[in-house]
Write a protein that holds these residues in place. Structure first.
Motif, PDB file in Angstrom:
ATOM      1  N   ILE A  90      -5.643  -5.057   2.316  1.00 46.77           N
ATOM      2  CA  ILE A  90      -5.189  -4.158   2.774  1.00 46.77           C
ATOM      3  C   ILE A  90      -6.055  -3.043   3.484  1.00 46.77           C
ATOM      4  O   ILE A  90      -7.191  -2.782   4.120  1.00 46.77           O
ATOM      5  CB  ILE A  90      -4.891  -3.033   1.885  1.00 46.77           C
ATOM      6  CG1 ILE A  90      -5.517  -2.449   0.995  1.00 46.77           C
ATOM      7  CG2 ILE A  90      -3.643  -4.034   0.705  1.00 46.77           C
ATOM      8  CD1 ILE A  90      -4.716  -1.325  -0.311  1.00 46.77           C
TER       9      ILE A  90
ATOM     10  N   PHE B 164      -8.371   4.351  -1.097  1.00 46.94           N
ATOM     11  CA  PHE B 164      -8.065   3.778  -2.156  1.00 46.94           C
ATOM     12  C   PHE B 164      -8.489   4.265  -3.566  1.00 46.94           C
ATOM     13  O   PHE B 164      -7.740   4.871  -4.684  1.00 46.94           O
ATOM     14  CB  PHE B 164      -7.585   2.684  -2.209  1.00 46.94           C
ATOM     15  CG  PHE B 164      -5.935   2.391  -1.925  1.00 46.94           C
ATOM     16  CD1 PHE B 164      -4.958   2.094  -2.199  1.00 46.94           C
ATOM     17  CD2 PHE B 164      -5.984   1.786  -0.059  1.00 46.94           C
ATOM     18  CE1 PHE B 164      -3.551   2.243  -1.218  1.00 46.94           C
ATOM     19  CE2 PHE B 164      -4.934   2.673   0.687  1.00 46.94           C
ATOM     20  CZ  PHE B 164      -3.534   1.832  -0.001  1.00 46.94           C
TER      21      PHE B 164
ATOM     22  N   PRO C 275       0.852  -1.673   0.204  1.00 45.04           N
ATOM     23  CA  PRO C 275       0.034   0.085  -0.010  1.00 45.04           C
ATOM     24  C   PRO C 275       0.656   1.454  -0.010  1.00 45.04           C
ATOM     25  O   PRO C 275       0.155   1.972  -1.242  1.00 45.04           O
ATOM     26  CB  PRO C 275      -0.897   0.206   1.168  1.00 45.04           C
ATOM     27  CG  PRO C 275      -1.405  -1.186   1.407  1.00 45.04           C
ATOM     28  CD  PRO C 275       0.723  -2.275   1.196  1.00 45.04           C
TER      29      PRO C 275
ATOM     30  N   ARG D 214      -8.687   0.332   3.129  1.00 45.98           N
ATOM     31  CA  ARG D 214      -9.171  -0.094   1.225  1.00 45.98           C
ATOM     32  C   ARG D 214      -9.912   1.142   0.567  1.00 45.98           C
ATOM     33  O   ARG D 214     -10.328   1.566  -0.314  1.00 45.98           O
ATOM     34  CB  ARG D 214     -10.066  -1.444   1.307  1.00 45.98           C
ATOM     35  CG  ARG D 214      -8.905  -2.490   1.690  1.00 45.98           C
ATOM     36  CD  ARG D 214      -9.364  -3.227   0.758  1.00 45.98           C
ATOM     37  NE  ARG D 214     -10.411  -4.059   1.356  1.00 45.98           N
ATOM     38  CZ  ARG D 214     -10.850  -5.750   1.677  1.00 45.98           C
ATOM     39  NH1 ARG D 214     -10.841  -6.610   0.545  1.00 45.98           N
ATOM     40  NH2 ARG D 214     -11.604  -6.019   1.951  1.00 45.98           N
TER      41      ARG D 214
END
Length: 224
Positions: free
Chosen positions: A57, A63, A31, A60
């Motif tokens: 991750i 993102f 990440p 999330r």
């Protein structure tokens, strides 16, 4: 090229292996490394990216918005191990294009990405260039209805040229699409060899060469 973001390199390596068998280049990121790349990469690098896959991750949901700032048209999919409805809805609300339950075969991911492209960018399932039909779903091309079996690299080059029908592409652009922008072990000049072999096959079957090349300017595909 597909970008895969996950906390575990074992996961990104596993997907990379599966995509490689389909002729698709990938690059795996943690990440933090992915954030750094998004913030610093030149715009030319994004052209080679076909889709972004987000694995397990933290945060999330943040993102998709970060990704859209740099490459708004690229499909973003989440590879999810949890079937929890609330989490899935949050991901869609955050802006992802699809949520896929793991484990999933690379061919299914490719099919989902192609479906997203058809909805969002009006990309068709194929392009017809005279007697030549080029597919974007993994199938080999056809000439007058007969399949022309191609090695995966040559097929990917033909797909990229057909996707950009009427636009001249440089050797570097084609290389980045086929091998990925982070490949360093394969010389860029290998593209010339692939295209030479591809053109010979097309010329043999079609009676003419649909690919035009100009020194320093690159390649373009046309139909008679």
């Amino acid at each position: 090229m597909y970008l895969i973001v996950d906390e575990q390199q074992l996961v990104t390596d596993g997907y990379a292996s599966g995509f490689e068998r389909e002729g698709i280049s990938t690059s795996g990121f943690s990440p933090d490394d992915f954030r750094d790349w998004l913030n610093t990469a030149p715009d030319t690098e994004f052209e080679a990216v076909e889709a972004i896959l987000i694995g397990e991750i933290g945060e999330r949901e943040k993102f998709p918005q970060i990704i859209r700032r740099r490459c708004s048209q690229k499909p973003v999919l989440v590879l999810n191990s949890s079937p929890v409805l609330e989490q899935t809805l949050k991901l869609f609300a955050a802006g992802v294009d699809d949520v896929v339950r793991k484990p999933v075969h690379p061919q299914e991911i490719l099919a989902r990405v192609n479906a997203i492209k058809r909805r969002t960018t009006n990309q068709s399932i194929n392009v017809e260039l005279g007697d030549l039909t080029v597919y974007f779903d993994g199938r080999d091309p056809e000439i007058n209805g007969k399949t022309l079996a191609l090695p995966r690299r040559e097929r990917r080059i033909l797909e990229y040229l057909a996707q950009n029908n009427g636009r001249r592409l440089t050797k570097t652009q084609i290389y980045n699409f086929v091998y990925g922008i982070f490949e360093s072990e394969v010389d860029e000049n290998v593209i010339e060899s692939h295209i030479s072999k591809l053109r010979k096959k097309l010329r043999t079957q079609m009676g003419y060469d649909p690919i035009d090349s100009k020194r320093y300017l690159g390649y373009i595909i046309n139909s008679l």
